[in-house]
Design an enzyme around this catalytic site. Structure first.
Site, PDB file in Angstrom:
ATOM      1  N   TRP A 205     115.782 104.949  43.485  1.00 42.09           N
ATOM      2  CA  TRP A 205     114.618 104.962  42.597  1.00 42.09           C
ATOM      3  C   TRP A 205     113.450 105.637  43.344  1.00 42.09           C
ATOM      4  O   TRP A 205     113.240 105.386  44.532  1.00 42.09           O
ATOM      5  CB  TRP A 205     114.240 103.522  42.197  1.00 42.09           C
ATOM      6  CG  TRP A 205     112.917 103.508  41.498  1.00 42.09           C
ATOM      7  CD1 TRP A 205     112.651 103.955  40.232  1.00 42.09           C
ATOM      8  CD2 TRP A 205     111.663 103.075  42.050  1.00 42.09           C
ATOM      9  NE1 TRP A 205     111.310 103.835  39.965  1.00 42.09           N
ATOM     10  CE2 TRP A 205     110.676 103.292  41.066  1.00 42.09           C
ATOM     11  CE3 TRP A 205     111.281 102.535  43.279  1.00 42.09           C
ATOM     12  CZ2 TRP A 205     109.338 102.973  41.267  1.00 42.09           C
ATOM     13  CZ3 TRP A 205     109.944 102.223  43.477  1.00 42.09           C
ATOM     14  CH2 TRP A 205     108.993 102.438  42.479  1.00 42.09           C
ATOM     15  N   ASP A 373     103.619 102.346  28.408  1.00 42.76           N
ATOM     16  CA  ASP A 373     104.103 100.992  28.179  1.00 42.76           C
ATOM     17  C   ASP A 373     102.966  99.986  27.937  1.00 42.76           C
ATOM     18  O   ASP A 373     101.938 100.048  28.616  1.00 42.76           O
ATOM     19  CB  ASP A 373     104.883 100.584  29.453  1.00 42.76           C
ATOM     20  CG  ASP A 373     105.695  99.344  29.266  1.00 42.76           C
ATOM     21  OD1 ASP A 373     105.640  98.740  28.186  1.00 42.76           O
ATOM     22  OD2 ASP A 373     106.408  98.978  30.231  1.00 42.76           O
ATOM     23  N   TRP A 483     110.833 108.656  26.008  1.00 40.34           N
ATOM     24  CA  TRP A 483     111.933 107.697  25.768  1.00 40.34           C
ATOM     25  C   TRP A 483     112.398 107.202  27.136  1.00 40.34           C
ATOM     26  O   TRP A 483     113.047 107.925  27.885  1.00 40.34           O
ATOM     27  CB  TRP A 483     113.056 108.400  25.026  1.00 40.34           C
ATOM     28  CG  TRP A 483     114.285 107.586  24.731  1.00 40.34           C
ATOM     29  CD1 TRP A 483     115.044 106.864  25.615  1.00 40.34           C
ATOM     30  CD2 TRP A 483     114.935 107.423  23.458  1.00 40.34           C
ATOM     31  NE1 TRP A 483     116.108 106.278  24.985  1.00 40.34           N
ATOM     32  CE2 TRP A 483     116.068 106.601  23.662  1.00 40.34           C
ATOM     33  CE3 TRP A 483     114.661 107.900  22.170  1.00 40.34           C
ATOM     34  CZ2 TRP A 483     116.934 106.255  22.620  1.00 40.34           C
ATOM     35  CZ3 TRP A 483     115.543 107.551  21.138  1.00 40.34           C
ATOM     36  CH2 TRP A 483     116.647 106.736  21.370  1.00 40.34           C
ATOM     37  N   ASP A 484     112.052 105.950  27.426  1.00 46.02           N
ATOM     38  CA  ASP A 484     112.326 105.400  28.747  1.00 46.02           C
ATOM     39  C   ASP A 484     113.573 104.515  28.711  1.00 46.02           C
ATOM     40  O   ASP A 484     114.043 104.101  27.640  1.00 46.02           O
ATOM     41  CB  ASP A 484     111.099 104.587  29.197  1.00 46.02           C
ATOM     42  CG  ASP A 484     110.947 104.544  30.708  1.00 46.02           C
ATOM     43  OD1 ASP A 484     111.931 104.825  31.423  1.00 46.02           O
ATOM     44  OD2 ASP A 484     109.843 104.211  31.169  1.00 46.02           O
ATOM     45  N   ASN A 486     114.960 101.499  31.539  1.00 39.90           N
ATOM     46  CA  ASN A 486     114.567 101.000  32.853  1.00 39.90           C
ATOM     47  C   ASN A 486     115.497 100.010  33.542  1.00 39.90           C
ATOM     48  O   ASN A 486     115.044  99.273  34.417  1.00 39.90           O
ATOM     49  CB  ASN A 486     113.169 100.380  32.756  1.00 39.90           C
ATOM     50  CG  ASN A 486     112.092 101.449  32.793  1.00 39.90           C
ATOM     51  OD1 ASN A 486     112.190 102.387  33.582  1.00 39.90           O
ATOM     52  ND2 ASN A 486     111.111 101.340  31.940  1.00 39.90           N
ATOM     53  N   ASP A 551     109.463 108.604  39.406  1.00 38.24           N
ATOM     54  CA  ASP A 551     108.258 107.774  39.418  1.00 38.24           C
ATOM     55  C   ASP A 551     107.431 108.039  40.655  1.00 38.24           C
ATOM     56  O   ASP A 551     106.299 107.573  40.768  1.00 38.24           O
ATOM     57  CB  ASP A 551     108.637 106.286  39.350  1.00 38.24           C
ATOM     58  CG  ASP A 551     108.876 105.836  37.914  1.00 38.24           C
ATOM     59  OD1 ASP A 551     108.541 106.605  36.994  1.00 38.24           O
ATOM     60  OD2 ASP A 551     109.394 104.717  37.711  1.00 38.24           O
TER      61      ASP A 551
HETATM   62  C1  GLA Z   1     109.222 103.510  34.030  1.00 33.32           C
HETATM   63  C2  GLA Z   1     108.737 104.937  33.912  1.00 33.32           C
HETATM   64  C3  GLA Z   1     107.246 105.001  34.184  1.00 33.32           C
HETATM   65  C4  GLA Z   1     106.524 104.100  33.208  1.00 33.32           C
HETATM   66  C5  GLA Z   1     107.067 102.687  33.286  1.00 33.32           C
HETATM   67  C6  GLA Z   1     106.494 101.810  32.196  1.00 33.32           C
HETATM   68  O1  GLA Z   1     109.162 103.063  35.347  1.00 33.32           O
HETATM   69  O2  GLA Z   1     109.440 105.755  34.775  1.00 33.32           O
HETATM   70  O3  GLA Z   1     106.781 106.314  34.077  1.00 33.32           O
HETATM   71  O4  GLA Z   1     106.659 104.608  31.912  1.00 33.32           O
HETATM   72  O5  GLA Z   1     108.474 102.657  33.170  1.00 33.32           O
HETATM   73  O6  GLA Z   1     106.978 100.532  32.235  1.00 33.32           O
END
Ligand code: GLA
Length: 737
Positions: A205, A373, A483-484, A486, A551
């Site tokens: 990550w 978010d 569109w995430d 996670n 990120d």
């Molecule tokens: C992920 C995405 C970030 C952000 C967060 C929001 O980590 O990669 O850019 O949008 O989620 O929770």
């Protein structure tokens, strides 16, 4: 003998040999003893080669001399191998019959060659017209199992790539001829070489796609993901390279996979020092039931060959993905300069806060505000509301549409964040439908970031989430969606889907949802994201023209991440933003200009609270936005060249202290050189960079009046201006007179 140089697919009846001719490469297969063998992939041939080059074919077991069948099976370079009948290398295909036994033999039956190319049902796939694309389908059968395997190949004019996929059908005439596909690779081929190395893209990550180059030892070397996403950790890509391979010389075989879920890339160095190179869906946790009459399509894999080092491989992938994979209407357009509020506010925002950012952003020339978010359900942290895509009135009293109107009045477009594949235990959706979450019945599932994954293999779950997302988009003037996704898939269980089929059916479901979204909203700019770049792969690029790369927005870390990403993906796809310092992930401070140059190498945008910036910084941002407008067409449409790297990708460059890359226009009249010194050093001279892709005869001018011939810039090199300090950088824009 007539030379067979032109682009095309040829078949020689007398020797049963297939010859696929691309721009500078040939791909050859031949049939021996009824088995399709891999003869050659490499520098372009002028004629059909003789079969004698097919190692192992000397064991003509049919005549019984000098080898026997087992010896033949053990060494023959099968184009598409199947396990259980004497080939002990890692197979391309493994079929288990209903009694649990494996074993098959694939014999050549027929083939067809045609112009153009077909898609793959339900999956992302390359496309091409009848003018520039040729395809070959080879049918192999196993009569005992009633198994039909169609190997599909396509080649594209001007690109040294062969795109492959496999279609499997159960044609059994037994009453219950059900069998199970336990492993299905999308591509497999052999190389005769003993000292090759492999480059893969390794990571974690916030540290995605870092090139890793190593020797290939005997036995199996593999990379894979079993996380349900292509992953941050390994990437569905391998390059098998000759030991001397550098940027501009050496043999480079690139293998990529147009898929976003579990994958397996493997290389077996055999007892005879041959390499078998496979790429496909991971066999771990995979078992696909195929009843009489049913069929299965494997995703596409891409093979590239370059006899001119890594640079040419990169160009083959960039061209293939740009011209034959990405469909978005934004592909060749300048994307709006956006500002995203994630690193600015995290969950702590409301309408007024966003409008403040929008107002200041507008003055700096920024064109879009993306609300990240935290705008839905009652989400104040990452522990609730995924699955409830209704507005959080405490933060946005006038709803998403109200906010969107106000942002539009300021003069900005609006974008929004969703994480459609997820469900929080603390959500209305979970309270109403706990079974919508993926879980093994009777076993409490592992939460990750306080959330579960939705069982999208169920249509009612897909419809539920799609309708909620679409409703927001239907009722407001939103132009962009992030569109995430996670968390990985764990505790895989489902009320309706068979275990060994779940991961692939999950990917089919994600693809179906994205297809639905871009079909209903064709003008939407879709950016995919998976905790940064955890699913940045060719599969997702079929649906979205760009992907949030990582990120980690630190400009220095991004030099590595973006170089690894650009090894195969064009700059136009690489989501890159300028963010605040000290950087939130690594704590480093880098100048605003270096952050701007590094973001310029991708899609460009901002991820910061611009209201907290000084007047001078805002003025600098305004200049950066102007720079983006003038230089993005060159970055987006030009040819990308690695000039200097610290990553160890090319032998010896580990000691470099600078990264440098170029973007050159197709007519070679304009070129941008970006030079970033990762680490400053004492008493060092300026760096001399040998430029690439220019016209030898042209004279290039810089804005300070200096001029150079392309010839000298490429052969003697360009002496960079002396820059001071870690992370110092400079941009040079060359224009031909
Ligand atoms: C992920 C995405 C970030 C952000 C967060 C929001 O980590 O990669 O850019 O949008 O989620 O929770």
């Amino acid at each position: 003998m007539n030379r067979l140089d032109s682009f095309g697919i040829y078949f020689d009846e007398t020797s049963s040999t297939f010859l696929l001719q691309t721009e500078k490469a040939s791909y050859v297969m031949s049939v021996v003893n009824g088995y399709l063998g891999h003869v050659y992939f490499g520098k372009k041939l002028g004629y059909y080669p003789g079969k004698s080059v097919l190692r192992g074919s000397e064991y003509t077991y049919v005549s019984g001399k000098p080898g026997d069948k087992c010896t033949f099976m053990d060494g023959y370079p099968f184009e598409y191998s199947i396990s259980g009948t004497g080939d002990f290398r890692t197979p391309a295909l493994k079929i288990k019959n209903s009694d649990g036994f494996t074993g098959g033999e694939l014999k050549y039956k027929s083939h067809k060659i045609y112009d153009g190319k077909k898609g793959v049902e339900g999956l992302p796939a390359t496309f091409g017209s009848e003018k520039d694309t040729k395809s070959l389908e080879i049918l192999l059968t196993d009569d005992v199992l009633g198994l039909e395997v169609t190997l599909k190949y396509s080649i594209f004019e001007g690109i040294d790539a062969v795109v492959r996929s496999v279609h499997i059908e159960n044609k059994s005439d037994k009453e219950d001829g059900t069998f199970y596909i336990e492993k299905v690779m999308s591509s497999s081929f052999s190389l005769t070489c003993s000292n090759h190395e492999v480059i893969t893209l390794h990571g974690s990550w916030a540290r995605e796609r870092i090139p890793d180059r190593r020797k290939i030892g005997h036995g199996r070397t593999s990379i894979s993901s079993t996380r349900g996403i292509s992953s941050h950790q390994e990437h569905p890509f391998m390059a098998v390279v000759s030991p001397d391979a550098g940027e501009d010389s050496g043999d480079v075989y690139g293998v990529s996979f147009i898929y976003s879920g579990n994958f397996l890339g493997e290389i077996e160095r055999t007892q005879h020092d041959e390499l078998r190179i496979n790429m496909g869906i991971a066999d771990d946790n995979f078992s696909w039931e195929l009843k009489n009459g049913q069929s299965f399509d494997a995703p596409e894999a891409v093979l590239t060959y370059s006899g001119e080092g890594l640079g040419r491989m990169t160009h083959s992938f960039h061209r293939l993905f740009t011209d034959h994979l990405i469909r978005s209407p934004y592909l060749h357009k300048k994307r709006p300069v956006l500002i995203n509020n994630w690193e600015a506010t995290y969950f702590d925002f409301n309408e007024e806060r966003l409008l403040q950012i929008a107002r200041v952003a507008k003055e700096a020339g920024i064109e879009m505000l993306v609300m990240d978010d935290g705008w839905f359900g009652h989400r104040d942290s990452d522990n609730s509301s995924l699955g409830d895509w209704t507005v959080y009135r405490k933060k946005l009293p006038d709803g998403v549409d109200g906010l969107c109107r106000k942002i539009n009045e300021i003069g900005l477009e609006m974008g929004i964040w969703f994480e459609p594949e997820m469900i929080s235990p603390d959500s209305e959706l979970y309270r109403a439908h706990p079974d919508y979450a993926i879980a093994i019945p009777g076993r409490p599932a592992s939460e990750c970031r306080n959330q579960f994954v939705l069982d999208l293999t169920r249509k009612e779950v897909r419809d539920c989430v799609y309708e909620q997302v679409a409703e927001i988009l239907r009722s407001s003037n939103i132009r962009y969606v992030k569109w995430d996704m996670n968390r990985p898939l764990t505790d895989v269980g489902s009320l309706t889907t068979r275990g060994g089929e779940f991961h692939h059916r999950y990917m089919l479901a994600v693809y179906e949802l994205q297809e639905r979204l871009i079909t209903e909203f064709p003008d939407l700019l879709l950016e995919n994201c998976t905790s940064g770049g955890g699913r940045f792969d060719p599969g997702m690029l079929y649906y979205s023209p760009q992907f949030w790369c990582s990120d980690d927005t630190d400009a220095i870390e991004r030099l590595y991440i973006q170089e690894g990403t650009a090894l195969i993906y064009p700059p136009s796809t690489i989501g890159a933003h300028v963010s605040i310092c000290p950087n939130h992930i690594v704590g480093r401070t880098t100048s605003l200009s270096t952050r701007g140059y590094v973001a310029l190498a991708g899609t460009f945008g901002y991820e910061m609270d611009i209201t907290k910036f000084s007047e001078e910084e805002r003025a600098e941002i305004k200049k950066q936005v102007e720079m983006y407008h003038s230089l993005n067409p060159l970055v987006r449409e030009g040819t990308y060249y690695r000039i200097s790297s610290c990553s160890g990708l090319t032998k010896g460059n580990e000691k470099n202290k600078s990264f440098a890359w170029m973007n050159v226009s197709s007519d070679k009249k304009e070129a941008l050189l970006t030079h970033v010194q990762e680490r400053g050093g004492a008493n060092e001279r300026s760096v001399v960079l040998k430029l690439k892709g220019l016209s030898e005869d042209a004279v290039y001018k810089l804005s300070d009046g200096r001029s150079f011939t392309g010839d000298e810039l490429m052969k003697i090199g360009f002496v960079t201006d002396k820059i001071y300090g870690d992370g110092a950088s400079k941009l040079y824009h060359f224009i031909a007179e």
